[in-house]
Design a protein around this motif. Structure first.
Motif, PDB file in Angstrom:
ATOM      1  N   ALA A  49     -11.009  -2.757   6.386  1.00 47.21           N
ATOM      2  CA  ALA A  49     -12.299  -3.457   6.453  1.00 47.21           C
ATOM      3  C   ALA A  49     -12.589  -4.216   5.157  1.00 47.21           C
ATOM      4  O   ALA A  49     -13.107  -5.334   5.179  1.00 47.21           O
ATOM      5  CB  ALA A  49     -13.418  -2.458   6.745  1.00 47.21           C
ATOM      6  N   ASP A  50     -12.265  -3.608   4.013  1.00 46.70           N
ATOM      7  CA  ASP A  50     -12.529  -4.252   2.719  1.00 46.70           C
ATOM      8  C   ASP A  50     -11.564  -5.382   2.412  1.00 46.70           C
ATOM      9  O   ASP A  50     -11.945  -6.413   1.865  1.00 46.70           O
ATOM     10  CB  ASP A  50     -12.448  -3.218   1.587  1.00 46.70           C
ATOM     11  N   SER A  51     -10.297  -5.167   2.719  1.00 47.86           N
ATOM     12  CA  SER A  51      -9.261  -6.108   2.295  1.00 47.86           C
ATOM     13  C   SER A  51      -8.998  -7.207   3.317  1.00 47.86           C
ATOM     14  O   SER A  51      -8.484  -8.281   2.963  1.00 47.86           O
ATOM     15  CB  SER A  51      -7.948  -5.367   2.036  1.00 47.86           C
ATOM     16  N   GLY A  52      -9.318  -6.924   4.596  1.00 52.65           N
ATOM     17  CA  GLY A  52      -8.971  -7.870   5.641  1.00 52.65           C
ATOM     18  C   GLY A  52      -7.494  -7.871   5.967  1.00 52.65           C
ATOM     19  O   GLY A  52      -7.011  -8.710   6.723  1.00 52.65           O
ATOM     20  N   VAL A  53      -6.757  -6.908   5.414  1.00 53.69           N
ATOM     21  CA  VAL A  53      -5.309  -6.818   5.635  1.00 53.69           C
ATOM     22  C   VAL A  53      -5.018  -5.634   6.547  1.00 53.69           C
ATOM     23  O   VAL A  53      -5.402  -4.498   6.234  1.00 53.69           O
ATOM     24  CB  VAL A  53      -4.541  -6.653   4.306  1.00 53.69           C
ATOM     25  N   GLU A  54      -4.351  -5.873   7.659  1.00 55.25           N
ATOM     26  CA  GLU A  54      -3.971  -4.788   8.559  1.00 55.25           C
ATOM     27  C   GLU A  54      -2.707  -4.117   8.029  1.00 55.25           C
ATOM     28  O   GLU A  54      -1.721  -4.779   7.737  1.00 55.25           O
ATOM     29  CB  GLU A  54      -3.711  -5.315   9.969  1.00 55.25           C
ATOM     30  N   THR A  55      -2.775  -2.807   7.884  1.00 59.27           N
ATOM     31  CA  THR A  55      -1.618  -2.064   7.389  1.00 59.27           C
ATOM     32  C   THR A  55      -0.634  -1.841   8.531  1.00 59.27           C
ATOM     33  O   THR A  55      -0.971  -1.206   9.533  1.00 59.27           O
ATOM     34  CB  THR A  55      -2.041  -0.708   6.795  1.00 59.27           C
ATOM     35  N   MET A 103      -4.043   0.165  -2.464  1.00 60.36           N
ATOM     36  CA  MET A 103      -3.528  -1.126  -2.023  1.00 60.36           C
ATOM     37  C   MET A 103      -3.637  -2.122  -3.171  1.00 60.36           C
ATOM     38  O   MET A 103      -4.701  -2.284  -3.776  1.00 60.36           O
ATOM     39  CB  MET A 103      -4.298  -1.650  -0.810  1.00 60.36           C
ATOM     40  N   ASN A 104      -2.541  -2.790  -3.480  1.00 59.35           N
ATOM     41  CA  ASN A 104      -2.521  -3.817  -4.503  1.00 59.35           C
ATOM     42  C   ASN A 104      -3.338  -5.020  -4.021  1.00 59.35           C
ATOM     43  O   ASN A 104      -3.101  -5.551  -2.935  1.00 59.35           O
ATOM     44  CB  ASN A 104      -1.064  -4.221  -4.778  1.00 59.35           C
ATOM     45  N   THR A 105      -4.316  -5.461  -4.837  1.00 62.85           N
ATOM     46  CA  THR A 105      -5.117  -6.639  -4.485  1.00 62.85           C
ATOM     47  C   THR A 105      -4.837  -7.814  -5.428  1.00 62.85           C
ATOM     48  O   THR A 105      -5.624  -8.762  -5.494  1.00 62.85           O
ATOM     49  CB  THR A 105      -6.622  -6.320  -4.473  1.00 62.85           C
ATOM     50  N   GLY A 106      -3.731  -7.751  -6.164  1.00 66.84           N
ATOM     51  CA  GLY A 106      -3.345  -8.851  -7.043  1.00 66.84           C
ATOM     52  C   GLY A 106      -4.261  -8.961  -8.247  1.00 66.84           C
ATOM     53  O   GLY A 106      -4.738  -7.962  -8.787  1.00 66.84           O
ATOM     54  N   ALA A 128       0.830  -1.209   0.000  1.00 67.92           N
ATOM     55  CA  ALA A 128       0.000   0.000   0.000  1.00 67.92           C
ATOM     56  C   ALA A 128       0.857   1.249   0.000  1.00 67.92           C
ATOM     57  O   ALA A 128       1.965   1.266   0.535  1.00 67.92           O
ATOM     58  CB  ALA A 128      -0.917   0.008   1.225  1.00 67.92           C
ATOM     59  N   LYS A 129       0.316   2.302  -0.605  1.00 73.63           N
ATOM     60  CA  LYS A 129       1.001   3.603  -0.610  1.00 73.63           C
ATOM     61  C   LYS A 129      -0.043   4.709  -0.534  1.00 73.63           C
ATOM     62  O   LYS A 129      -1.213   4.523  -0.882  1.00 73.63           O
ATOM     63  CB  LYS A 129       1.857   3.758  -1.871  1.00 73.63           C
ATOM     64  N   ASN A 130       0.391   5.880  -0.083  1.00 78.15           N
ATOM     65  CA  ASN A 130      -0.462   7.072  -0.092  1.00 78.15           C
ATOM     66  C   ASN A 130       0.328   8.222  -0.689  1.00 78.15           C
ATOM     67  O   ASN A 130       1.455   8.494  -0.258  1.00 78.15           O
ATOM     68  CB  ASN A 130      -0.928   7.437   1.322  1.00 78.15           C
ATOM     69  N   THR A 131      -0.238   8.874  -1.688  1.00 77.55           N
ATOM     70  CA  THR A 131       0.406  10.008  -2.352  1.00 77.55           C
ATOM     71  C   THR A 131      -0.268  11.300  -1.909  1.00 77.55           C
ATOM     72  O   THR A 131      -1.501  11.412  -1.975  1.00 77.55           O
ATOM     73  CB  THR A 131       0.308   9.868  -3.883  1.00 77.55           C
ATOM     74  N   SER A 148       1.599   9.432  11.107  1.00 79.87           N
ATOM     75  CA  SER A 148       1.904   8.197  11.836  1.00 79.87           C
ATOM     76  C   SER A 148       1.109   8.116  13.135  1.00 79.87           C
ATOM     77  O   SER A 148       0.557   7.064  13.480  1.00 79.87           O
ATOM     78  CB  SER A 148       3.402   8.129  12.126  1.00 79.87           C
ATOM     79  N   ASP A 149       1.024   9.238  13.848  1.00 82.79           N
ATOM     80  CA  ASP A 149       0.277   9.269  15.109  1.00 82.79           C
ATOM     81  C   ASP A 149      -1.207   8.989  14.885  1.00 82.79           C
ATOM     82  O   ASP A 149      -1.824   8.211  15.617  1.00 82.79           O
ATOM     83  CB  ASP A 149       0.433  10.633  15.790  1.00 82.79           C
ATOM     84  N   ILE A 150      -1.784   9.632  13.883  1.00 80.46           N
ATOM     85  CA  ILE A 150      -3.241   9.573  13.721  1.00 80.46           C
ATOM     86  C   ILE A 150      -3.706   8.237  13.157  1.00 80.46           C
ATOM     87  O   ILE A 150      -4.794   7.766  13.497  1.00 80.46           O
ATOM     88  CB  ILE A 150      -3.729  10.777  12.881  1.00 80.46           C
ATOM     89  N   ILE A 151      -2.895   7.573  12.316  1.00 83.27           N
ATOM     90  CA  ILE A 151      -3.322   6.233  11.870  1.00 83.27           C
ATOM     91  C   ILE A 151      -2.633   5.126  12.661  1.00 83.27           C
ATOM     92  O   ILE A 151      -2.877   3.951  12.414  1.00 83.27           O
ATOM     93  CB  ILE A 151      -3.115   6.021  10.354  1.00 83.27           C
ATOM     94  N   GLN A 152      -1.773   5.533  13.629  1.00 82.02           N
ATOM     95  CA  GLN A 152      -1.104   4.558  14.512  1.00 82.02           C
ATOM     96  C   GLN A 152      -0.384   3.471  13.701  1.00 82.02           C
ATOM     97  O   GLN A 152      -0.487   2.276  13.978  1.00 82.02           O
ATOM     98  CB  GLN A 152      -2.119   3.935  15.473  1.00 82.02           C
ATOM     99  N   THR A 153       0.334   3.929  12.675  1.00 82.03           N
ATOM    100  CA  THR A 153       1.031   3.028  11.754  1.00 82.03           C
ATOM    101  C   THR A 153       2.382   3.624  11.381  1.00 82.03           C
ATOM    102  O   THR A 153       2.532   4.843  11.330  1.00 82.03           O
ATOM    103  CB  THR A 153       0.184   2.824  10.471  1.00 82.03           C
TER     104      THR A 153
END
Length: 510
Positions: free
Chosen positions: A407-413, A283-286, A271-274, A433-438
């Motif tokens: 929620a859609d992908s079932g993948v935790e970032t 997010m790449n879903t193949g 996944a990336k965010n621009t 980073s703080d706001i999405i806790q990632t």
């Protein structure tokens, strides 16, 4: 033999950039030119396609000249572009019949609401993976064909625009098609840009006859659809043209897919965010087109020659960097770099929330009538609070999308790759980073949109052998990890939801 490189034309919402990259994915040349933003009415946004083409030629030549390169040293050119922005032009003269309608343009909101009332939203989503929204090219093309009549190119032609379109005299396309046409003479788009028109069936991989009929867009005017990285090339530049050389134009990706490609998100779950004018989380879903139940788009991520399409889930946020530009427009800041200093000078926003819904809200809300809103101000509110609230809004909107994505992908970032002009701001990256806790990972080369289109073109001509070569090029500049307590952030985010509610369905008179 002299060293060879790959060039990338990055035609964005506010300007056009040309970059040249070497085998290591490092920048060799970089030139940029802004173009005019045209606002004929509230909610309407246009660009002059001719100005964009002239600027493209100018930045290509300037970039080569500044780096001391000749066009013969380019193995290929890739194109990346602001998506959905739509042009209709005369196939014989190459002249546009109207200004381009920009992706931000909301003039077709009434038409979209007609479709919603006719209960056709799910029908469109099933075919295209898209929400029915004025954001996409279908209603823009329809509007131009219905309304550009006063701007007919020749008084001697008594056919209306629709008749001319049916007879093949008019062509439509997104900005990539416009540039490919001007560079090579061919009317071509790639799968990623086609997937953003609301006219292309992303499962059948073809222009959809029923959607073309719904919006009365003749098939004669749509471009041929090719892979994002095309070993057969889209064409070559003219040896007698502005470059003075025949260079293959061999790759094209819509800007957000190009950034995903440049970030080497080649595997399912990457996944990336621009962060540009808007922000776009992919997010790449193949090889699976994952249907969204949480307000995201299902879209085409990319396609390499001879390989199946890779799909993506996308959260499209309409206004992020443009909110910082607005702060400049109203003289709250002198330049974007000031935002970090001002935001850091206060401990919090003092309860102020800014919802930058200047052109409606995209994912996951999809409200074309939402408008920009500031709530929670008191007599003690200063510009520092509003600036900080604006940066926080960028991060909150990203969390909206991140939660829908999980929620859609079932993948935790666990790590998000970021790019775009705003990520140079360390304060914003830490805030995100703080706001999405990632964890946030910022690459060394943050112009990943241009890099992605260069990669696509370079793969097509054999400049790079495989995507594994590209993975080796990706290097982290800096990582940011959460510093704020999750409970504190959750409380702030809950109030963000309240602020968003107050922005919805505001522009009832437009």
């Amino acid at each position: 033999m002299s060293d060879t490189y790959v060039g990338a034309i990055d035609q964005g919402t506010t300007g056009t950039r040309f970059m040249v990259f070497d085998h290591a994915g490092q920048v060799i040349a970089n030139a940029y030119e802004k173009h005019e933003q045209i606002y004929p009415n509230p909610g309407w946004v246009e660009h002059d396609p001719t100005e964009i083409w002239e600027n493209t030629k100018e930045v290509v030549l300037a970039g080569l000249d500044d780096a001391g390169l000749s066009a013969d040293q380019l193995e290929a050119i890739g194109i990346t572009n602001q998506r959905e922005t739509t042009i209709v032009w005369d196939s014989e003269t190459g002249r546009p019949v109207h200004n381009a309608l920009v992706w931000q343009d909301r003039r077709t909101t009434d038409r979209v609401e007609e479709i919603q009332e006719a209960d056709k939203v799910e029908w469109i989503r099933e075919k295209t993976g898209l929400e029915c929204d004025a954001y996409f090219s279908a209603t823009k093309t329809e509007w131009i064909l219905d309304n550009a009549e006063p701007l007919k190119l020749s008084a001697s032609r008594d056919q209306d625009l629709r008749d001319r379109a049916r007879s093949g005299d008019l062509l439509m396309g997104t900005i990539d098609s416009w540039l490919i046409y001007n560079l090579t003479g061919n009317h071509i788009t790639d799968v990623t840009n086609a997937s953003r028109t609301m006219l292309y069936n992303i499962r059948e991989m073809e222009w959809d006859d029923e959607l073309l009929a719904e919006f009365d867009v003749p098939e004669e005017m749509v471009p041929e659809v090719r892979p994002s990285s095309d070993e057969a090339f889209y064409g070559t530049t003219d040896a007698d043209g502005f470059l003075g050389a025949e260079v293959p134009v061999a790759g094209a990706l819509g800007d957000q897919q190009a950034a995903m490609f440049g970030q080497t998100c080649f595997d399912k779950g990457d996944a990336k965010n621009t962060y540009g004018t808007g922000s776009f989380y992919l997010m790449n879903t193949g090889n699976e087109a994952v249907k969204s139940d949480h307000g995201l788009l299902t879209t085409i991520g990319f396609q390499l020659s001879g390989e199946p399409v890779q799909y993506a889930l996308e959260g499209s946020i309409f206004v992020t960097g443009a909110a910082i530009e607005w702060l400049e427009d109203v003289d709250l800041i002198n330049n974007a770099a000031q935002t970090a200093e001002l935001a850091r000078s206060v401990d919090s926003t003092d309860g102020v929330y800014m919802v930058p819904a200047f052109t409606g809200l995209g994912a996951p809300h999809w409200d074309g009538r939402a408008r920009g809103t500031i709530v929670g101000m008191t007599r003690g509110t200063r510009k520092e609070h509003i600036v900080r609230a604006t940066l926080e809004a960028i991060a909150y909107q990203t969390r909206d999308v991140a939660e829908a994505m999980e929620a859609d992908s079932g993948v935790e970032t666990t790590s998000l790759r970021v790019d775009g002009g705003a990520v140079k701001n360390n304060f914003l990256c830490q805030l995100q980073s703080d706001i999405i806790q990632t964890e946030i990972a910022r690459p060394e080369v943050d112009e990943t949109t241009a890099l992605g289109s260069a990669y696509a073109a370079g793969l097509a001509v054999g400049y790079w052998d495989s995507v594994d070569d590209l993975r080796k090029n990706w290097q982290i500049d800096r990582e940011f990890t959460p510093e704020k307590d999750a409970a504190e952030v959750d409380a702030m985010y809950d109030r963000w939801d309240d602020a968003v509610e107050r922005s919805l369905d505001w522009a009832t008179e437009e």
